[in-house]
Structures are given as structure tokens and as C-alpha cells.
Design a protein around this motif. Structure first.
Motif, PDB file in Angstrom:
ATOM      1  N   MET A 263       0.844  -1.188   0.000  1.00 21.09           N
ATOM      2  CA  MET A 263       0.000   0.000   0.000  1.00 21.09           C
ATOM      3  C   MET A 263       0.883   1.244   0.000  1.00 21.09           C
ATOM      4  SD  MET A 263      -2.957   1.165   2.738  1.00 21.09           S
ATOM      5  CE  MET A 263      -4.333   0.260   2.041  1.00 21.09           C
ATOM      6  N   ASP A 264       0.414   2.297  -0.666  1.00 16.35           N
ATOM      7  CA  ASP A 264       1.135   3.568  -0.643  1.00 16.35           C
ATOM      8  C   ASP A 264       1.320   4.040   0.794  1.00 16.35           C
ATOM      9  OD1 ASP A 264       1.725   4.244  -3.306  1.00 16.35           O
ATOM     10  OD2 ASP A 264      -0.332   4.891  -3.662  1.00 16.35           O
ATOM     11  N   GLU A 265       2.525   4.510   1.108  1.00 15.78           N
ATOM     12  CA  GLU A 265       2.755   4.975   2.474  1.00 15.78           C
ATOM     13  C   GLU A 265       2.085   6.319   2.736  1.00 15.78           C
ATOM     14  OE1 GLU A 265       6.791   5.642   3.529  1.00 15.78           O
ATOM     15  OE2 GLU A 265       7.199   7.031   1.881  1.00 15.78           O
ATOM     16  N   THR A 266       1.725   7.038   1.679  1.00 22.78           N
ATOM     17  CA  THR A 266       1.048   8.327   1.827  1.00 22.78           C
ATOM     18  C   THR A 266      -0.142   8.402   0.880  1.00 22.78           C
ATOM     19  OG1 THR A 266       2.316   9.424   0.081  1.00 22.78           O
ATOM     20  CG2 THR A 266       3.259   9.463   2.306  1.00 22.78           C
ATOM     21  N   GLU A 267      -0.967   9.416   1.102  1.00 25.65           N
ATOM     22  CA  GLU A 267      -2.001   9.713   0.119  1.00 25.65           C
ATOM     23  C   GLU A 267      -1.339  10.195  -1.176  1.00 25.65           C
ATOM     24  OE1 GLU A 267      -3.811  11.761   4.000  1.00 25.65           O
ATOM     25  OE2 GLU A 267      -1.861  11.829   3.001  1.00 25.65           O
ATOM     26  N   ILE A 268      -2.031  10.029  -2.292  1.00 28.26           N
ATOM     27  CA  ILE A 268      -1.560  10.606  -3.550  1.00 28.26           C
ATOM     28  C   ILE A 268      -1.649  12.126  -3.425  1.00 28.26           C
ATOM     29  CG2 ILE A 268      -1.992  10.798  -6.025  1.00 28.26           C
ATOM     30  CD1 ILE A 268      -0.825   8.109  -5.105  1.00 28.26           C
TER      31      ILE A 268
ATOM     32  N   TYR B 280       3.360  13.934   5.040  1.00 26.94           N
ATOM     33  CA  TYR B 280       4.236  13.274   6.017  1.00 26.94           C
ATOM     34  C   TYR B 280       4.176  13.957   7.385  1.00 26.94           C
ATOM     35  CZ  TYR B 280       6.431  11.149   1.871  1.00 26.94           C
ATOM     36  OH  TYR B 280       6.675  10.465   0.697  1.00 26.94           O
ATOM     37  N   GLU B 281       3.157  14.754   7.617  1.00 26.94           N
ATOM     38  CA  GLU B 281       3.120  15.622   8.791  1.00 26.94           C
ATOM     39  C   GLU B 281       3.061  14.858  10.111  1.00 26.94           C
ATOM     40  OE1 GLU B 281       3.100  19.190  10.897  1.00 26.94           O
ATOM     41  OE2 GLU B 281       3.336  18.921   8.734  1.00 26.94           O
ATOM     42  N   PHE B 282       2.253  13.831  10.191  1.00 24.30           N
ATOM     43  CA  PHE B 282       2.004  13.158  11.461  1.00 24.30           C
ATOM     44  C   PHE B 282       2.706  11.798  11.505  1.00 24.30           C
ATOM     45  CE2 PHE B 282      -1.410  16.133  10.711  1.00 24.30           C
ATOM     46  CZ  PHE B 282      -1.483  16.800  11.926  1.00 24.30           C
ATOM     47  N   PRO B 283       2.944  11.261  12.701  1.00 23.69           N
ATOM     48  CA  PRO B 283       3.678   9.987  12.799  1.00 23.69           C
ATOM     49  C   PRO B 283       2.958   8.863  12.056  1.00 23.69           C
ATOM     50  CG  PRO B 283       3.486  11.038  14.960  1.00 23.69           C
ATOM     51  CD  PRO B 283       2.593  11.804  14.032  1.00 23.69           C
ATOM     52  N   PRO B 284       3.714   7.973  11.394  1.00 23.21           N
ATOM     53  CA  PRO B 284       3.093   6.831  10.711  1.00 23.21           C
ATOM     54  C   PRO B 284       2.628   5.789  11.719  1.00 23.21           C
ATOM     55  CG  PRO B 284       5.473   6.645  10.603  1.00 23.21           C
ATOM     56  CD  PRO B 284       5.179   7.977  11.250  1.00 23.21           C
ATOM     57  N   ASN B 285       1.749   4.890  11.269  1.00 26.24           N
ATOM     58  CA  ASN B 285       1.332   3.798  12.153  1.00 26.24           C
ATOM     59  C   ASN B 285       2.375   2.684  12.126  1.00 26.24           C
ATOM     60  OD1 ASN B 285       0.898   2.263   9.827  1.00 26.24           O
ATOM     61  ND2 ASN B 285      -1.320   2.167  10.048  1.00 26.24           N
ATOM     62  N   ASP B 286       2.076   1.555  12.732  1.00 27.38           N
ATOM     63  CA  ASP B 286       3.083   0.500  12.885  1.00 27.38           C
ATOM     64  C   ASP B 286       3.415  -0.226  11.584  1.00 27.38           C
ATOM     65  OD1 ASP B 286       3.742   0.765  15.617  1.00 27.38           O
ATOM     66  OD2 ASP B 286       1.864  -0.190  16.184  1.00 27.38           O
ATOM     67  N   TYR B 287       2.685   0.021  10.521  1.00 31.92           N
ATOM     68  CA  TYR B 287       3.067  -0.479   9.201  1.00 31.92           C
ATOM     69  C   TYR B 287       3.881   0.551   8.421  1.00 31.92           C
ATOM     70  CZ  TYR B 287       0.413  -4.856   9.097  1.00 31.92           C
ATOM     71  OH  TYR B 287      -0.041  -6.133   9.320  1.00 31.92           O
ATOM     72  N   GLY B 288       4.023   1.745   8.971  1.00 31.89           N
ATOM     73  CA  GLY B 288       4.748   2.795   8.272  1.00 31.89           C
ATOM     74  C   GLY B 288       3.874   3.621   7.352  1.00 31.89           C
ATOM     75  N   LEU B 289       2.560   3.599   7.566  1.00 33.76           N
ATOM     76  CA  LEU B 289       1.615   4.335   6.726  1.00 33.76           C
ATOM     77  C   LEU B 289       1.247   5.660   7.388  1.00 33.76           C
ATOM     78  CD1 LEU B 289      -0.762   1.348   5.889  1.00 33.76           C
ATOM     79  CD2 LEU B 289       1.062   2.263   4.448  1.00 33.76           C
ATOM     80  N   TYR B 290       1.290   6.722   6.610  1.00 37.08           N
ATOM     81  CA  TYR B 290       0.977   8.051   7.122  1.00 37.08           C
ATOM     82  C   TYR B 290      -0.501   8.394   6.904  1.00 37.08           C
ATOM     83  CZ  TYR B 290       6.023   8.898   7.393  1.00 37.08           C
ATOM     84  OH  TYR B 290       7.362   8.828   7.708  1.00 37.08           O
ATOM     85  N   ASN B 291      -1.053   9.094   7.878  1.00 33.38           N
ATOM     86  CA  ASN B 291      -2.399   9.681   7.759  1.00 33.38           C
ATOM     87  C   ASN B 291      -3.488   8.655   7.465  1.00 33.38           C
ATOM     88  OD1 ASN B 291      -1.835  12.528   8.188  1.00 33.38           O
ATOM     89  ND2 ASN B 291      -0.749  12.456   6.236  1.00 33.38           N
ATOM     90  N   MET B 292      -3.444   7.525   8.158  1.00 27.63           N
ATOM     91  CA  MET B 292      -4.551   6.578   8.054  1.00 27.63           C
ATOM     92  C   MET B 292      -5.708   6.995   8.959  1.00 27.63           C
ATOM     93  SD  MET B 292      -3.680   4.481   5.720  1.00 27.63           S
ATOM     94  CE  MET B 292      -4.699   3.010   5.792  1.00 27.63           C
TER      95      MET B 292
END
Length: 408
Positions: A104-109, A294-306
């Protein structure tokens, strides 16, 4: 007889030596996808034999890395919301499912990604296709709000390059994923040194080449929810998960409890009525609208802004009872199977235009909270829907991709 036995031994030895050289020099080695050997284990015919036109087996080093993606190890999880169902929709009751591993993309498009897409469509496609790709910048318009600067600047102004693209419908997001797949695979083919095959319009580069990636696409609802929960971070000992999660992080609080960022919000959301960012001098999430991807901390999979920033399109058609109807392995709802749209509209046969519900086979699910939502919607199990050709200033997307050649 001894001579014959010796000859057979030599021949046998030659075969053994050849076999060893074919599979890593180890006579006990078994063929694998990456090291299949030079002979078929079913027929003993040679692979890649140019003289006889043998079956072609391309070199393969595993699925290539796809730009911007993170590996999500699959497994068992419980779909559904752990929050109180304050909306009384009853459309997200808990259901245990298993989801296969995927990327999965680590960030939104972001806006810059969409502008790149528009650039190449303008070069390589018809004017009609290009026009269809344009985001609806008027989603920012408010009759009683001065959002005019976002209408003119949000998509194209360089300062917003790495903010999530909005004003994009489900259909547009799906088309972007198809274009992105083709663009990335063509680049991978060039880097591999292989000749780029003739690909018909709408076709794809053959997977047998061994150097291309599977298709980018929107994630399924189950994949998105599974990735957002990131319960791999609660793993303990063997098959123990100590707790579930209301949000993509531990605990019920919305602020960071650790380190230098202690007290700062973990997502971009609407704190309360009229409170989008807090007070000057001590802004809580620092964003009146969307935020840097990339503003906020990623979750434990490394995904931002979930959670927060923008809600995100997923592949599924919406039905209130999907969680009860789903298969429990890789669930998805593609259409009205077992739950026809006719059941949500009165007198459908006599008056097909007289809808009494927005639930149709074009109603697509979107997940997660946005900059304009209160914290309730940041729980991964919450779900909403919108027509696949509609767009808002609060919905963006990210892409997903299968992990090919994997059984978990």
C-alpha cells in the motif's frame, strides 16, 4: 557388463552434475521460482533452448519494489468499529476475516503526483481523456465561506505540492491507478534492458517478463481497514494481540504521549465546532484544511495519515450488510450480489428514477476521517459512501497492490 555399468555411471554422473549445476550446485536442491533450473522437472526438456524453440523461462528475482509502497503482512483481524455506533447505522458489526499480504502507498496521492499524471495525459492522450482527469477544484466553494484561494491555488500552487489531492472521484482515482501501473512497468522494462513488447491500447506488459509489478488499484475496504489498524504493533509472544485499537495507534487519546511531541495531536481532524486548528501561538494540529502528507507519525506499518487529513476511496460498493455477507478470506463487495439495489428503492420497476435511497451499485465506500471530521470518523471501522462520480474537498486516495506469488 562392467564397462556398461561404468558407462551408465558416467552418464548418470553427468546428469547429476548437470542437475547440480542447474539448481545452485546442490544435488538436493529443489527448483524454485527464482532458481527453476535449466530442465523441466516434468518433461526433462531444456528451458530457453533457442535451437528447438524451447519454453522460455525469464530470469526472476522476486516482485520488484513499487514506488512509494509499504509491505503489509497479511493475517487474521476483526473488521468493524470498536467505537459506539452513534449514527445507529449498524453497518459495521464486528467480523473476523483474513487478509492476504499486499502493498500500500505509504502516503495519500499528492497534488504533485496528480499534476504529473495530467502532464503525461496531455502529451500522450486525447483532449477528452485529459479533460476527464481534471480534479473538481470547485469542491472548495462555499456559499457562506471565503474559500476562493483554495479554488485557485490548492491544486497548482507549488506550496501545496505535497498535500493530498482532493476533488477526485472514485472513477478518476481508478483511472489514475491504471495509468500509474503502465508508467511504472514501462520504466522497469527499460531498466531491465529487455525489449519493450508491443502492447495494444488498454493492454498490459506481459507478467511473464519477470520484471514488472502487478497492477496498482484502490485497496479493498478490508485491506484499508486492516492496514489502518496496524495490529502488528500489538503482537505479543506467538499469536497474542494484547488489545484492539480504536484508532491507528494505541489508547483512546488523540495526543502523542511520548517524547518531544508529547501533547501534540496525532492526526489532522476537526477538534470541535468551529475548531479546525486551535488557537494562535498553540495550534493543536496545525492545519485548517489538509496537511503535508508526512506531517504526522506513521502507524506500525509505516503508513501516514490513516486517520485524518483526508478520507480515502476504497474499491468496494457500499451495502449496509456487507460485513455480514462478506467471505471471510480477502472480502470485497463488487456489486449488489445477495443485496440488490432494488431493495433500497421504492417502486423501482415502475419508476426507476424515483430513488428513495442513495444506495446503488455506484455507491462506493470511503474510509477514515478528514480535516473536516470529528474524531469519531478516524476509527478504521467506520464507513461512509458516495457516488463513484462525485468528489469533495475531504476525500483523497492511495493505491494498493497484491503481493504476487505469495500464499499468505
Amino acid at each position: 557388463m562392467k564397462q556398461i555399468k561404468g558407462l551408465l555411471a558416467v552418464v548418470g554422473g553427468t546428469v547429476v552434475i548437470a542437475s547440480c549445476s542447474l539448481i545452485g550446485g546442490n544435488k538436493n536442491a529443489k527448483p524454485t521460482a527464482i532458481n527453476p533450473g535449466q530442465l523441466s522437472t516434468a518433461t526433462n526438456l531444456k528451458y530457453n533452448d533457442e535451437e528447438t524453440g524451447g519454453f522460455q523461462v525469464k530470469d526472476f528475482e522476486g516482485q520488484p519494489d513499487a514506488p512509494n509502497t509499504v509491505f503489509i503482512e497479511g493475517g487474521r483481524a476483526v473488521m468493524g468499529s470498536y467505537e459506539e455506533d452513534v449514527m445507529a447505522y449498524r453497518d459495521n458489526v464486528e467480523r473476523t476475516v483474513s487478509v492476504a499480504s499486499f502493498y500500500m502507498d505509504e502516503t495519500e496521492i499528492a497534488n504533485i503526483h496528480w499534476l504529473e499524471y495530467m502532464h503525461y495525459l496531455a502529451k500522450d492522450s486525447s483532449q477528452e481523456v485529459y479533460q476527464a482527469s481534471l480534479p473538481d477544484t470547485l469542491v472548495w466553494v462555499g456559499k457562506l465561506a471565503f474559500n476562493d484561494p483554495y479554488v485557485d491555488h490548492y491544486l497548482r500552487y507549488p506550496g501545496f505540492r505535497y498535500f493530498p489531492v482532493v476533488g477526485v472521484s472514485w472513477t478518476q482515482a481508478t483511472n489514475y491507478a491504471r495509468w500509474r501501473t503502465d508508467a511504472v512497468n514501462r520504466e522497469l522494462m527499460k531498466e531491465s534492458g529487455q525489449d519493450l513488447p508491443e502492447v495494444p491500447a488498454g493492454g498490459r506488459i506481459p507478467l511473464e517478463s519477470g520484471v514488472v509489478i502487478p497492477a496498482y488499484r484502490l485497496p479493498t475496504e478490508a485491506e484499508w481497514e486492516y492496514a489502518a489498524q496496524a495490529l502488528i504493533g500489538t503482537q505479543w509472544l506467538e499469536e497474542m494481540q494484547t488489545h484492539q485499537r480504536i484508532y491507528p495507534w494505541d489508547g483512546h487519546a488523540l495526543r502523542n504521549p511520548y517524547g518531544k511531541q508529547m501533547g501534540f495531536f496525532l492526526a489532522n481532524f476537526k477538534r470541535g465546532r468551529g475548531d479546525y486548528a486551535g488557537i494562535a501561538g498553540r495550534l493543536n494540529d496545525g492545519a485548517l484544511i489538509t496537511s503535508y502528507i508526512y506531517e504526522f507519525p506513521p502507524n506500525d506499518y509505516g503508513l501516514y495519515n490513516m486517520a485524518g487529513n483526508v478520507s480515502e476511496w476504497v474499491m468496494d460498493v457500499y451495502r449496509p450488510l456487507s460485513y455480514q455477507d462478506f467471505d471471510d478470506l480477502n472480502p470485497i463487495r463488487r456489486d449488489g450480489f445477495l443485496d440488490d439495489a432494488k431493495g433500497y428503492n421504492s417502486d423501482f420497476e415502475k419508476n426507476p428514477q424515483g430513488f428513495t435511497s442513495l444506495i446503488t451499485d455506484k455507491a462506493r465506500v470511503y474510509k477514515g476521517g478528514s480535516w473536516k471530521d470529528v474524531a469519531y470518523w478516524m476509527s478504521p471501522g467506520t464507513r461512509r459512501y458516495l457516488d463513484q462520480d462525485s468528489a469533495t474537498a475531504t476525500i483523497g486516495f492511495r493505491c494498493a497492490m497484491i503481493r504476487a506469488g505469495s500464499n499468505y
